[in-house]
Scaffold this active site. Sequence first.
Site, PDB file in Angstrom:
ATOM      1  N   SER A 234       0.839  -1.197   0.000  1.00 44.94           N
ATOM      2  CA  SER A 234       0.000   0.000   0.000  1.00 44.94           C
ATOM      3  C   SER A 234       0.871   1.242   0.000  1.00 44.94           C
ATOM      4  CB  SER A 234      -0.895   0.031   1.239  1.00 44.94           C
ATOM      5  OG  SER A 234      -0.155   0.415   2.392  1.00 44.94           O
ATOM      6  N   ASP A 235       0.332   2.344  -0.509  1.00 43.24           N
ATOM      7  CA  ASP A 235       0.996   3.621  -0.274  1.00 43.24           C
ATOM      8  C   ASP A 235       0.838   3.935   1.212  1.00 43.24           C
ATOM      9  OD1 ASP A 235       2.390   5.968  -0.695  1.00 43.24           O
ATOM     10  OD2 ASP A 235       1.271   6.490  -2.500  1.00 43.24           O
ATOM     11  N   CYS A 236       1.617   4.878   1.684  1.00 43.49           N
ATOM     12  CA  CYS A 236       1.768   5.015   3.128  1.00 43.49           C
ATOM     13  C   CYS A 236       0.542   5.631   3.802  1.00 43.49           C
ATOM     14  CB  CYS A 236       3.037   5.788   3.430  1.00 43.49           C
ATOM     15  SG  CYS A 236       4.483   4.869   2.851  1.00 43.49           S
ATOM     16  N   ALA A 238      -2.380   4.646   3.271  1.00 43.67           N
ATOM     17  CA  ALA A 238      -3.503   4.654   2.336  1.00 43.67           C
ATOM     18  C   ALA A 238      -4.649   3.776   2.806  1.00 43.67           C
ATOM     19  CB  ALA A 238      -3.038   4.194   0.952  1.00 43.67           C
TER      20      ALA A 238
END
Length: 719
Positions: A234-236, A238
């Site tokens: 995942s993006d941070c 997110a």
Amino acid sequence: MTLEEKASQLRYDSPAIPRLGIPAYNWWNEALHGVARAGVATSFPQAIGMAAAFDEELLRTIGDAVATEGRAKYNEYAKHNDRDIYKGLTFWSPNVNIFRDPRWGRGHETYGEDPYLTSRMGVAYVEGLQGTGSAGNETTENAEGTYLKTAACAKHFAVHSGPEGLRHEFNAVVGKKDLYETYLPAFEACVKEGEVEAVMGAYNRTNGEPCCGSNTLVRGILRGEWGFQGHFVSDCWAIQDFHQHHCVTKTPEESAAMALKAGCDVNCGVTYLHLLKAHEQGLVTGEEITQAAERLFTTRYLLGCFTENQYDKIPYEVVECREHLELAQEIAREGMVLLKNDGTLPLRKDRLKTIGVIGPNADSRSPLVGNYHGTSSRYITMLEGIQDAVGEDVRVLYSEGCHLFKDRVENLAWRQDRISEALTVAEHSDVVVLCLGLDETLEGEEGDAGNGYASGDKADLQLPEVQRELLEAVAGCGKPVVLCVLTGSAVDLNFADGHVNAILQVWYPGARGGKAAADILFGACSPSGKLPVTFYRDLDGFPAFEDYSMKGRTYRYLEKEPLYPFGYGLTYGRVEVREAECLAVLEKEPAQSAPKKAGQGVPETDMPDKAGDHAVKAVLENTGAYDTDEVLQVYIHAEDSAFAPLHPSLCAFARVSLKAGEKKEVSLTIPAAAFTIVDEEGRRYVDGKHFSLYVGTSQPDERSAALTGMRPVKIGVVL
């Protein structure tokens, strides 16, 4: 491993499991243009500047150099039991999003606006980082195959390019044609060709589904249609957005379950701390947690984290070594784009007594490095590069001219307190090198950049007002002016185009980029970069930032004449394509000739039997007085199809070196996929028999012809 231990390994900061001899591991590391955020490393130009080089092989070599430094640093950190953030072997690079809107603050992290160029550069960098390309010459074998030198990660999947301020709550609505034609090809190439080990999801939703928990994107397309076998991250923070901002779930447990079930293996954030509770609530199964852990340990195994391998022997001395510094200089020179030149460049120091260097980006380190950068042991600014180039032979006068964006340099001074000094310098100089632009504080990532008013995005294409005033004042001095633009994106250069003698787009050229710029300014080499993005005249009538339709965007769908087109860039030579022809069909198998998405497209029997790769031969001649590199470009248009992009699309390119007066024959391969279109349902297939190929050093558009005085050679192809 217990279920609790497995769940703990799905965090980006995976803790040690002492009883099994498993050390802690932090998955978060960055290598956008060099090893980042972990101390000293070679600083390469920002990604957009490397894309402007149109040089796959050099970028692959640079990826290998970055991986070499990453391994060397990892080896030493591990010896000191340092398992901190930014010190692992999993690099969250490259960014292969499409730079669809010039206002996007993170656009300079990408390889530009074109799916084909982005695909080629993305695959090259992935192969370099992972040691699987031709540049990766240190691969070692294990029982299952080849160890990865480092693990690359294609991000941000998918349909992501701003606005930054809305990214945690935004829903990017995109049609199937734009999805499969523009937003997905680079990811698909990284997965299928580059065999990228990881893919990162985006913050936003796409067509209603949060990207890091999207069954359509992750399970359906990535793992289903493309057969991706690596891990997904995942993006941070997110996943936290699922319940806090997207409101598609109500609790952290539900968000964690949604992401895990969709196939997200690593949570950059803290939401997977709730996985065990989600398991207790029956939201996820033990098998799903186990599957994610297995994917992650597969990556660590492929990296050789648990066994001795040849990469363990890479010494620390390779970090910022001479060879890597020379690579950084080489691609910095290749990527700088000469937008205008009335003959003022190259500068002849034997004809100059005084050079005036002016501007807020002339002696600043910040615009050298862009964002996601490491630390350099030495920086060479534009001013320093010019001073070093002329030595004691020419006097160099300097003025900051103005602040980067504030209305004064000294807080207690009058407005524009440096402009009189700038005018003085100009008046006392034979030629002025004016260094304007932006830096990572004005265009960058939400929460990271300093322009809180736009969350890292640009409000428009204008340079800050104080810089526009400085430009107009210096241009009115009556002295020759060379404008050097240090930005990661297109800015409004209409005034400059009409009032200065030469314009060099420098990008963010790396920590020692001032030396590379000086090499071009003084003719040690010829500029040869090409624009990977369109420089628009203005944004009048331009689609809304939030509109993800490609209509009216980028060179393929542009409805107005640009100031400087995609693919454009001058040299000190003059390379003309004398002749070009399509020689042969290299592959005739229908299945290879028209790649289709799983379950889509027309039956193979309906496809032309000659829609394979095609070979194109071109004869180039440098009729100019200077040796130069040039980028041969081929664009294609499907003449029979209503689904083809509005304008011909890039389908092949090659960097060629020619001495003054030299003629050279070059062969290129046009991939079979170039002969396909994508219809409104997202189906990719060959539609019609008649195609036009344009072989030249620019696009086949009127503006490029006016700027270069040349047109590509047109070839008709009938399948």
